[in-house]
Design a protein around this motif. Structure first.
Motif, short mmCIF file in Angstrom:
data_model
loop_
_atom_site.label_atom_id
_atom_site.label_comp_id
_atom_site.label_asym_id
_atom_site.label_seq_id
_atom_site.Cartn_x
_atom_site.Cartn_y
_atom_site.Cartn_z
N GLY A 136 0.78 -1.29 0.00
CA GLY A 136 -0.13 0.03 0.04
C GLY A 136 0.92 1.24 0.04
O GLY A 136 0.25 2.30 0.06
N ARG A 137 2.13 1.21 -0.27
CA ARG A 137 3.05 2.13 -0.15
C ARG A 137 3.82 2.95 -1.56
O ARG A 137 4.28 3.85 -1.20
CB ARG A 137 4.14 1.99 0.78
N ILE A 138 3.51 2.18 -2.51
CA ILE A 138 3.87 2.25 -3.80
C ILE A 138 3.15 2.98 -4.65
O ILE A 138 1.84 2.70 -5.04
CB ILE A 138 4.86 1.02 -4.41
N CYS A 139 3.64 4.06 -5.60
CA CYS A 139 3.00 4.91 -6.61
C CYS A 139 3.68 4.38 -7.73
O CYS A 139 4.77 4.71 -7.94
CB CYS A 139 2.77 6.21 -6.40
N THR A 140 2.89 4.50 -9.00
CA THR A 140 3.97 4.17 -10.39
C THR A 140 2.69 4.75 -11.34
O THR A 140 1.59 4.71 -11.19
CB THR A 140 4.45 3.12 -10.39
N ARG A 141 3.57 5.11 -12.51
CA ARG A 141 2.70 5.36 -13.68
C ARG A 141 2.37 4.17 -14.36
O ARG A 141 2.54 3.01 -13.90
CB ARG A 141 3.39 6.42 -14.88
N SER A 142 1.56 4.08 -15.54
CA SER A 142 1.20 2.75 -16.35
C SER A 142 2.27 1.95 -16.35
O SER A 142 3.55 2.28 -16.90
CB SER A 142 0.54 3.09 -17.56
N GLY A 143 1.80 0.52 -16.10
CA GLY A 143 3.03 -0.58 -16.35
C GLY A 143 3.36 -0.71 -17.88
O GLY A 143 4.53 -1.14 -18.13
N GLN A 144 2.58 -0.19 -18.76
CA GLN A 144 2.64 -0.33 -20.13
C GLN A 144 3.53 0.97 -20.61
O GLN A 144 3.97 0.94 -21.93
CB GLN A 144 1.44 -0.46 -20.93
N HIS A 145 3.63 2.05 -19.81
CA HIS A 145 4.55 3.08 -20.54
C HIS A 145 5.76 2.55 -20.78
O HIS A 145 6.44 1.99 -20.12
CB HIS A 145 4.45 4.16 -19.47
N VAL A 146 6.43 3.47 -21.75
CA VAL A 146 7.50 2.70 -22.31
C VAL A 146 8.68 3.02 -21.27
O VAL A 146 9.90 2.15 -21.09
CB VAL A 146 8.25 3.84 -23.53
N TYR A 147 8.63 3.87 -20.21
CA TYR A 147 9.75 4.05 -19.17
C TYR A 147 9.72 2.83 -18.18
O TYR A 147 10.49 2.32 -17.79
CB TYR A 147 9.49 5.11 -18.36
N ALA A 176 -0.43 1.47 -3.83
CA ALA A 176 -1.21 2.16 -3.11
C ALA A 176 -2.45 2.36 -3.89
O ALA A 176 -3.81 2.60 -3.35
CB ALA A 176 -0.87 3.75 -2.79
N SER A 177 -2.62 2.54 -5.18
CA SER A 177 -3.64 2.88 -6.10
C SER A 177 -3.13 2.18 -7.60
O SER A 177 -2.23 2.04 -7.94
CB SER A 177 -3.98 4.06 -6.01
N LYS A 178 -4.32 2.38 -8.39
CA LYS A 178 -4.07 1.88 -9.87
C LYS A 178 -3.09 2.81 -10.44
O LYS A 178 -3.05 3.99 -10.24
CB LYS A 178 -5.14 1.92 -10.57
N PRO A 179 -2.07 2.27 -11.16
CA PRO A 179 -1.05 3.08 -11.73
C PRO A 179 -1.96 4.07 -12.76
O PRO A 179 -2.71 3.96 -13.57
CB PRO A 179 -0.43 2.23 -12.89
N SER A 180 -1.33 5.30 -12.71
CA SER A 180 -1.86 6.72 -13.47
C SER A 180 -0.91 7.66 -13.23
O SER A 180 -0.24 7.83 -12.35
CB SER A 180 -3.16 6.79 -12.98
N ALA A 192 1.55 14.42 -0.81
CA ALA A 192 0.14 14.50 -0.36
C ALA A 192 0.10 13.33 0.60
O ALA A 192 -1.07 13.26 1.39
CB ALA A 192 -0.88 14.53 -1.54
N GLY A 193 0.95 12.46 0.91
CA GLY A 193 0.59 11.39 1.68
C GLY A 193 0.14 10.00 1.36
O GLY A 193 -0.26 9.21 2.08
N GLU A 194 -0.24 10.42 -0.03
CA GLU A 194 -0.67 9.21 -0.64
C GLU A 194 0.02 7.98 -0.67
O GLU A 194 -0.58 6.65 -0.90
CB GLU A 194 -1.47 9.53 -2.01
#
Length: 328
Positions: A136-147, A176-180, A192-194
């Motif tokens: 519940g502590r990790i944020c990331t962008r889409s797993g399909q993004h080239v990066y 912590a949430s769906k990648p976006s 923001a503490g998310e």
């Protein structure tokens, strides 16, 4: 001092990199060689445009970021191999296509941004991101993004598909949430503490720290520290910005001169300073701001191996439902 060549030539550049980032380089190139530069900028679709234009394309070179986009141009059949002793001497082999179809110009590291307040540790590994302590502590962008795919492809290269699938499932469950959003949005979420940590490219720190138009981004940047994963082992995953010569380049001689210039000490320094990236030419120092983030030990895995594993990585992202976010 050498007298600038009074060339009548020109070179047409299709660029995914914003004009403000590359114009200082192009001005220096014209001053040194007399060769005029013409730039078309777009945020997407340039490779497909060159493909559609076919033999009549005015493009001489295309400048872009990420091994995925560079190799994608090669796979589209819109590039031609570059053979240059100058480039080979300036750019290490791991940052060049073995067949000469793409050439790296700068590198950026895929690092962990960590909350200064909520993350005590000062070292981390990519493998550790699947550890339950990060639930519940990790944020990331889409797993399909080239990066993202670049990093995941490097994991496939190091560990194989089966272990990478298990790892991706573990990271998914720790989200912590769906990648976006983009890499900056993840740092905003930490502020923001998310979430407490995120994956992101190093240069975003520089862009946030110096953002006068949106000064709140300076606060986001100040809330995190950069952790360079796997420093004690194989090193941190790096990707590249780079250049290709178009298959039907109408000015191949001028295009080659530009590519050679971009691999030179002076151009490498300017490029790295302007973009908060790392020079690829050995001996050219990173900017003081980039140095301030800490010492990097780059993974020496050839970028061509990452390119070869991108399809597998993409399939695994879908297989584990990475973009669906945590399962519970």
């Amino acid at each position: 001092m050498a007298t600038p060549a009074l060339a009548d030539g020109e070179v047409n550049i299709y660029s995914y990199r914003q004009p403000v980032l590359i114009q200082p380089l192009l001005d220096a190139f014209t001053k040194e060689t007399g060769i005029k530069t013409n730039v078309i900028f777009a945020s997407d679709g340039l490779a497909e445009r060159i493909q559609a234009e076919g033999a009549n394309s005015p493009a001489d070179v295309m400048m872009t970021v990420d091994i995925g986009r560079l190799d994608g141009a090669k796979q589209l059949g819109i590039t031609q191999p570059v053979s240059s002793e100058v480039v080979n001497a300036n750019i290490p082999a791991e940052f060049r296509d073995p067949e000469g179809h793409w050439i790296g110009l700068t590198t950026r590291a895929r690092v962990v941004y960590a909350s200064k307040d909520r993350v005590e540790q000062d070292s981390i590994t990519y493998e550790e991101l699947a550890d339950e302590k990060w639930r519940g502590r990790i944020c990331t962008r889409s797993g399909q993004h080239v990066y993202s795919i670049g990093l995941f492809a490097s994991m496939v290269a190091h560990h194989g598909a089966e272990k990478t699938e298990e790892w991706l499932a573990g990271v998914r469950d720790n989200l912590a949430s769906k990648p976006s959003g983009n890499d900056r949005a993840q740092v905003k979420a930490i502020f923001a503490g998310e979430c407490d940590i995120s994956l992101g490219n190093t240069y975003y720190m520089g862009k946030m720290q110096t953002n006068e138009k949106e000064p709140e981004q300076k606060d986001w940047a100040n809330s995190v520290k950069i952790l360079f994963p796997n420093t004690e082992e194989r090193g941190t995953h790096v990707n590249i910005s780079g250049v290709v010569m178009a298959k039907n380049a109408p000015h191949p001689a001028e295009a080659l001169k530009l590519i050679e210039f971009l691999s030179s000490d002076a151009a490498q320094q300017v490029y790295a300073e302007a973009n908060y990236e790392y020079p690829v030419k050995p001996g050219v120092a990173a900017s003081e701001r980039v140095k301030s983030w800490g010492e990097i030990k780059p993974d020496s895995l050839p970028l061509a191996e990452i390119a070869n594993n991108r399809k597998t990585a993409s399939e695994l992202v879908d297989k584990v439902g990475f973009n669906d976010g945590p399962s519970s």
